[in-house]
Structure formats: C-alpha cells, structure tokens
Enzyme design. Sequence first.
Site, PDB file in Angstrom:
ATOM      1  N   ASP A  45      -5.177   5.096 -10.904  1.00 59.67           N
ATOM      2  CA  ASP A  45      -3.680   4.927 -10.869  1.00 59.67           C
ATOM      3  C   ASP A  45      -3.022   6.196 -10.196  1.00 59.67           C
ATOM      4  O   ASP A  45      -3.195   7.172 -10.722  1.00 59.67           O
ATOM      5  CB  ASP A  45      -3.197   4.802 -12.495  1.00 59.67           C
TER       6      ASP A  45
ATOM      7  N   LYS B 137       8.393   6.327  -6.231  1.00 58.14           N
ATOM      8  CA  LYS B 137       8.152   7.674  -6.786  1.00 58.14           C
ATOM      9  C   LYS B 137       7.690   8.816  -5.505  1.00 58.14           C
ATOM     10  O   LYS B 137       7.370   9.786  -5.561  1.00 58.14           O
ATOM     11  CB  LYS B 137       6.685   7.683  -7.564  1.00 58.14           C
TER      12      LYS B 137
HETATM   13  C1  LIG Z   1       0.941   7.538 -13.956  1.00 56.60           C
HETATM   14  C2  LIG Z   1       1.856   6.437 -13.829  1.00 56.60           C
HETATM   15  N1  LIG Z   1       1.205   5.220 -13.867  1.00 56.60           N
HETATM   16  C3  LIG Z   1       1.903   4.114 -13.908  1.00 56.60           C
HETATM   17  C4  LIG Z   1       3.531   4.077 -13.875  1.00 56.60           C
HETATM   18  C5  LIG Z   1       4.030   2.999 -13.688  1.00 56.60           C
HETATM   19  O1  LIG Z   1       4.962   2.977 -12.441  1.00 56.60           O
HETATM   20  P1  LIG Z   1       5.787   1.667 -12.062  1.00 56.60           P
HETATM   21  O2  LIG Z   1       6.714   1.780 -13.186  1.00 56.60           O
HETATM   22  O3  LIG Z   1       6.350   2.163 -10.844  1.00 56.60           O
HETATM   23  O4  LIG Z   1       5.008   0.548 -12.132  1.00 56.60           O
HETATM   24  C6  LIG Z   1       3.948   5.581 -13.890  1.00 56.60           C
HETATM   25  C7  LIG Z   1       5.418   5.676 -14.009  1.00 56.60           C
HETATM   26  O5  LIG Z   1       6.191   6.455 -14.451  1.00 56.60           O
HETATM   27  C8  LIG Z   1       3.088   6.665 -13.853  1.00 56.60           C
HETATM   28  O6  LIG Z   1       3.725   7.839 -14.109  1.00 56.60           O
END
Ligand SMILES: Cc1ncc(COP(=O)(O)O)c(C=O)c1O
Length: 405
Positions: free
Chosen positions: A199, A225
């Site tokens: 991730d 992000k």
């Molecule tokens: C480490 C991590 N994984 C996954 C996500 C999920 O991202 P998204 O909401 O863009 O799918 C986030 C969002 O804050 C994150 O910080």
Amino acid sequence: MDISQIKSQFPIFRQPTPKGNDFVYLDNAATSQKPQCVIDAITRYYSEEYSTVGRGAYWPASINTARVNEVRSKVKTFLNAASEREIVFTSGTTDGINKVARNFLAPRLTAGDHIIISEAEHHANLIPWQQLCLEKGAELKVIPVLESGVLDESWLASHLNDKVKLLAVSACSNVLGIKNDLNSMISLAHEKGIPVLVDAAQTLCHDRVDVMSLNCDFLLFSAHKMFGPTGVGVLYGKAQCLEQMKPFNYGGGIVKEVTMQGSSFQDLPAKHEAGTANISGILGMGAALDFILSLDEKETAAHLSDLTSYALDRLESIEGLKIMGGKDHKAPLISFTLDGIHPHDISTFLSEEGICVRAGHHCAQPLMHRFQIPASIRASFAVYNDRKDIDRLYEALLKTQSFFL
Ligand SMILES: Cc1ncc(COP(=O)(O)O)c(C=O)c1O
C-alpha cells in the site's frame, strides 16, 4: 529550492481563510492541494475536448484516447514497471486493495490459511483482508508495532510459512510516518513463495518507488495524495498476477467477442477496466505526475527532511506534547498528543488560526489501541510547505494550551 515559486503554482494558497489569515495546510497525508497544471488538464478536457475514450473514431475521442494511454505510459515509467500492461486504473488505493482481495486472493484462500498485515495498517489495508478471512475461515496474522513505531521484523520472519497466502503492508504508516523496510520484508516473504502487496498511498507523494527492483507483486496508490484529483489511482500488478485474475468487473470495454452464451476478454490492462474510465481523473493524474517530475527529486527530499526535523524539534519543545513513534526512517508526517486537550479541540482551535491538521484515529484504530490513545493530531507536509508554516503551527499550539489549560 524556491518554495514560494512552487507554492505560487497552487491557486488555493492565494485565497484568504474565512478569518482572513494565511492558509497553512498541514493535512497532506489525507490529501494534497492541486497545482494549476492539474486544474488546467481537467478544465481543458471538459471545456475544449470532451469525449469518451477507446470507443470513437472522431477527433476528440482519438486525442483523449492517446492522452489516457500516455498517462498509463507515464505511470509505467514513474514506477519502473515492466510494461503498461501492469498498470490498471482504479478509483484509488482502497479500490485497488479490494480488487486484489476479491479477484486474486479469494479464489486461492481456504480455511486455515493466513494473511499477514501489520498493526499499523490503514483500515483500507485491513478490513478487506479481515472480511475475506471471516468469509473463508482463514486467519489474519498481525505484525506487531514496536514502541519506536517500527514493525517487528523478527515476528514476521518467524510467521512466514506455507499457510501464508499474502503479505499486505504499507510502505509508510499514515499515522507514525515511519517508512517500512520493504526490501527486507519482500525478500523474506518471497523466500517462502508468498506474494506481497504494498500500500503505497503515503509514499509516492514524497518518495519514488521502483517496483522492478522492489519486486513487489502488487502496489497501489491514490492520485489525490500526490497533487492529483480524487477518485483515481493505480493498481500495479506483475503481469503474471494480473493475468491469473478474472476481470475485476464485467461489462463494456473489456471484451473481444460476446454472444448470449459467453464472452471472451481482452488482454491486460483493458481486461480489468470495464466501463467508462474516470477520464478527467486520469488526465489530472498525468498532469500531477508531470508536476512531481518537474521538481528536483533530491532537492524535494532534502526540503521535506529539513521541514520534518525542524517540526520535530519545535514540537518536542512544547511541554506536554508527545510524538507517536520514533524519529528514524521518518516521512514528512508527525502524529502527536497534547496533555489535557482533546485532539478534536486542538484541531478546531487551529482551524480558527487558519491551520489545517487532522485529528482523530486516522482510519487506523488498531494502532491507536496499540498506543492506548483514542486519537491524535497529525501534521503532514508537502513540498509547498515551509518553516513559516511550522512556526505558525508551533505558535498556535502554545496559544491552544494557554486557552484550554
Ligand atoms: C496508508 C493508506 N492506505 C490507504 C489509504 C486509502 O486511500 P484512498 O482513500 O485514497 O483509497 C490511505 C488514505 O489515507 C492511506 O493513508
């Protein structure tokens, strides 16, 4: 590095806050602000050359189809993937993880199998695996987080065995800001033939990742992000993994031949992209990559590292302020608590001062339980932030303390 020149590319910083003070945006780990080039790419698409892609022989459709392909190619180069076939557009990290859970892991997971994640995962990299385990009678095994915020690698080494069907870890915790030692974890898992999902939601905004040298099997990120639009992201998967998976969704755009009795499907990556794509999102993501690539990688890293050290020093000097986790392998992201004041009160107070920080459990409740706190404040930095922003945060926190205590 000329930060004011970089900041001037983000029109939002020209707006005064509702209170008329300068806008200090320190919630970049949640989502980053957008440079003009991203806004322009989206506006141009809707106002000058709007069309669908992959389906029309007329000129805007051809232009947009070529542009979408170009973005795929940019992502391929950005990640150093082996081919464009390994780049699948998604709606973001959460979407990508769910797709791997449902289409890659579910068919090969049986009762008694294990999935390993860490205690520091965002809910997006926890709940899809937890639900899959519940459905299949499999077990979710969790790498403990040490007091320093670092993952307990010796635990991992001793829990990788034949039962483990996937290791799913973040490249960097969205709460602790600690970068995990992916190279080592991936090697350990691969020695046992276990695939690894990374991730990378918190990483690509400030660090480059080379998927070929990392040798991960899947990697996910969200464009929003990293200066791009919301609702779009990428699932990178090794071609042999993506090939084994059935189409993520069924519908138009992914087929070779359809009869009432059955359908045959296209090759990668089209096979996994049924329906009309988020075209404006993809074009915006392409512009965001151009923006990132326009910055000097080393200078950006040095600037963010300087900001993080400066912020750590200033914050640590505040009495009663406790920083979560250690200072090593630190991304530009700091979570902390302030004795006697609830994080939500702090963030509301800071908002009055024109400062945006995140307060809460940061979609990582098990990590909050681990550190025995209900919530924290998180300040996270992007390339447009500077030391003045940190000073504003510092002063506002002192003001918060004198108001509440
Ligand atoms: C480490 C991590 N994984 C996954 C996500 C999920 O991202 P998204 O909401 O863009 O799918 C986030 C969002 O804050 C994150 O910080």
